[in-house]
Design a protein around this motif. Structure first.
Motif, short mmCIF file in Angstrom:
data_model
loop_
_atom_site.label_atom_id
_atom_site.label_comp_id
_atom_site.label_asym_id
_atom_site.label_seq_id
_atom_site.Cartn_x
_atom_site.Cartn_y
_atom_site.Cartn_z
N GLU A 7 0.82 -1.22 0.00
CA GLU A 7 0.00 0.00 0.00
C GLU A 7 0.85 1.26 0.00
O GLU A 7 0.44 2.28 -0.54
CB GLU A 7 -0.93 -0.01 1.21
N ARG A 8 2.00 1.19 0.65
CA ARG A 8 2.95 2.32 0.65
C ARG A 8 4.35 1.76 0.55
O ARG A 8 4.66 0.71 1.13
CB ARG A 8 2.82 3.13 1.95
N GLY A 9 5.20 2.47 -0.17
CA GLY A 9 6.61 2.10 -0.24
C GLY A 9 6.98 1.16 -1.38
O GLY A 9 8.01 0.50 -1.33
N ARG A 10 6.18 1.12 -2.43
CA ARG A 10 6.50 0.23 -3.57
C ARG A 10 7.88 0.51 -4.15
O ARG A 10 8.54 -0.38 -4.65
CB ARG A 10 5.45 0.40 -4.67
N GLN A 11 8.30 1.76 -4.04
CA GLN A 11 9.62 2.13 -4.57
C GLN A 11 10.75 1.49 -3.77
O GLN A 11 11.90 1.50 -4.21
CB GLN A 11 9.78 3.66 -4.63
N HIS A 12 10.44 0.92 -2.62
CA HIS A 12 11.46 0.32 -1.76
C HIS A 12 11.55 -1.21 -1.93
O HIS A 12 12.13 -1.88 -1.09
CB HIS A 12 11.17 0.62 -0.28
N LEU A 13 10.99 -1.72 -3.01
CA LEU A 13 11.00 -3.16 -3.25
C LEU A 13 12.03 -3.54 -4.30
O LEU A 13 12.37 -2.73 -5.16
CB LEU A 13 9.62 -3.63 -3.72
N ASP A 14 12.47 -4.79 -4.26
CA ASP A 14 13.35 -5.28 -5.32
C ASP A 14 12.50 -5.62 -6.54
O ASP A 14 11.28 -5.46 -6.53
CB ASP A 14 14.17 -6.48 -4.83
N ALA A 15 13.15 -6.09 -7.59
CA ALA A 15 12.46 -6.39 -8.85
C ALA A 15 11.54 -7.60 -8.71
O ALA A 15 11.79 -8.51 -7.92
CB ALA A 15 13.49 -6.66 -9.95
N VAL A 16 10.48 -7.60 -9.50
CA VAL A 16 9.53 -8.72 -9.54
C VAL A 16 10.25 -9.96 -10.08
O VAL A 16 10.97 -9.87 -11.08
CB VAL A 16 8.32 -8.36 -10.42
N LYS A 17 10.05 -11.08 -9.43
CA LYS A 17 10.71 -12.33 -9.81
C LYS A 17 9.82 -13.14 -10.77
O LYS A 17 8.60 -12.99 -10.76
CB LYS A 17 10.97 -13.22 -8.58
N PRO A 18 10.42 -14.01 -11.58
CA PRO A 18 9.64 -14.87 -12.48
C PRO A 18 8.59 -15.70 -11.73
O PRO A 18 7.49 -15.89 -12.24
CB PRO A 18 10.69 -15.75 -13.14
N LYS A 19 8.91 -16.18 -10.54
CA LYS A 19 7.92 -16.97 -9.78
C LYS A 19 6.68 -16.15 -9.46
O LYS A 19 5.58 -16.69 -9.40
CB LYS A 19 8.54 -17.50 -8.48
N GLU A 20 6.85 -14.85 -9.23
CA GLU A 20 5.70 -13.99 -8.94
C GLU A 20 4.79 -13.87 -10.15
O GLU A 20 3.57 -13.80 -10.02
CB GLU A 20 6.17 -12.60 -8.51
N ARG A 21 5.38 -13.85 -11.33
CA ARG A 21 4.60 -13.68 -12.56
C ARG A 21 3.69 -14.89 -12.83
O ARG A 21 2.75 -14.79 -13.61
CB ARG A 21 5.52 -13.41 -13.74
N ARG A 22 3.95 -16.01 -12.18
CA ARG A 22 3.06 -17.18 -12.31
C ARG A 22 1.73 -16.94 -11.59
O ARG A 22 0.74 -17.59 -11.90
CB ARG A 22 3.72 -18.43 -11.74
N HIS A 23 1.74 -16.06 -10.60
CA HIS A 23 0.55 -15.84 -9.78
C HIS A 23 -0.05 -14.44 -9.94
O HIS A 23 -1.18 -14.22 -9.52
CB HIS A 23 0.90 -16.04 -8.30
N LEU A 24 0.71 -13.52 -10.49
CA LEU A 24 0.27 -12.13 -10.60
C LEU A 24 0.25 -11.69 -12.06
O LEU A 24 1.19 -11.96 -12.80
CB LEU A 24 1.22 -11.22 -9.83
N THR A 25 -0.81 -11.01 -12.45
CA THR A 25 -0.89 -10.46 -13.80
C THR A 25 -0.08 -9.16 -13.86
O THR A 25 0.31 -8.61 -12.81
CB THR A 25 -2.35 -10.15 -14.18
N ASP A 26 0.13 -8.65 -15.06
CA ASP A 26 0.80 -7.35 -15.20
C ASP A 26 0.01 -6.27 -14.47
O ASP A 26 0.60 -5.38 -13.86
CB ASP A 26 0.97 -6.98 -16.67
N ASP A 27 -1.33 -6.34 -14.55
CA ASP A 27 -2.16 -5.36 -13.84
C ASP A 27 -1.99 -5.48 -12.32
O ASP A 27 -1.93 -4.47 -11.62
CB ASP A 27 -3.64 -5.52 -14.20
N TYR A 84 0.58 -5.37 -6.19
CA TYR A 84 0.57 -6.72 -5.61
C TYR A 84 1.92 -7.39 -5.78
O TYR A 84 2.58 -7.24 -6.80
CB TYR A 84 -0.52 -7.59 -6.26
N ARG A 85 2.31 -8.13 -4.75
CA ARG A 85 3.56 -8.90 -4.78
C ARG A 85 3.34 -10.20 -4.01
O ARG A 85 2.38 -10.35 -3.26
CB ARG A 85 4.71 -8.13 -4.11
N MET A 86 4.27 -11.13 -4.18
CA MET A 86 4.31 -12.35 -3.39
C MET A 86 5.31 -12.09 -2.26
O MET A 86 6.50 -11.85 -2.53
CB MET A 86 4.74 -13.54 -4.23
N ALA A 87 4.85 -12.13 -1.02
CA ALA A 87 5.70 -11.78 0.12
C ALA A 87 6.95 -12.64 0.20
O ALA A 87 8.02 -12.15 0.56
CB ALA A 87 4.91 -11.87 1.42
#
Length: 110
Positions: free
Chosen positions: A57-77, A83-86
């Motif tokens: 909800e806040r601080g998205r700029q403080h995250l690392d890059a999205v991983k390929p494993k996350e793309r299996r569960h999350l759409t581009d939208d 949204y991220r996989m914790a």
């Protein structure tokens, strides 16, 4: 440098009553949740099941890059909306996170 000397950040677990905890920079979000009883739901912890899907909800700029494993569960939208996989997310600054709480089956005997 010991862990207590390392730079720290704050994580706010919105869904868990706005619980605020401190964690070292470059911490894994799910591990912080487990260590500090933040409450992010999980099953596998390895990016396979998708259970730890959460909304930054806040601080998205403080995250690392999205991983390929996350793309299996999350759409581009999903990703564009924060949204991220914790279990796959490492944090480098203050963040606030929410998630859909797990529901427990309620039967007549419970």
């Amino acid at each position: 440098m010991s862990d207590t000397d390392a730079p720290h950040l704050t994580v706010t677990f919105i869904t868990n009553g706005m619980k605020v905890v401190s964690a070292p920079v470059d911490s894994n979000l799910l591990r912080v949740s487990l260590r500090e009883q933040g409450g992010i739901p999980f099953k596998c912890g390895a990016g396979l099941c998708g259970t730890c899907r959460c909304l930054i909800e806040r601080g998205r700029q403080h995250l690392d890059a999205v991983k390929p494993k996350e793309r299996r569960h999350l759409t581009d939208d999903d990703i564009a909306n924060g949204y991220r996989m914790a279990c796959q997310t490492f944090i480098r600054g203050d963040v606030a996170v929410s998630w859909t709480p797990r529901t427990t089956p309620q039967g007549p005997d419970r």
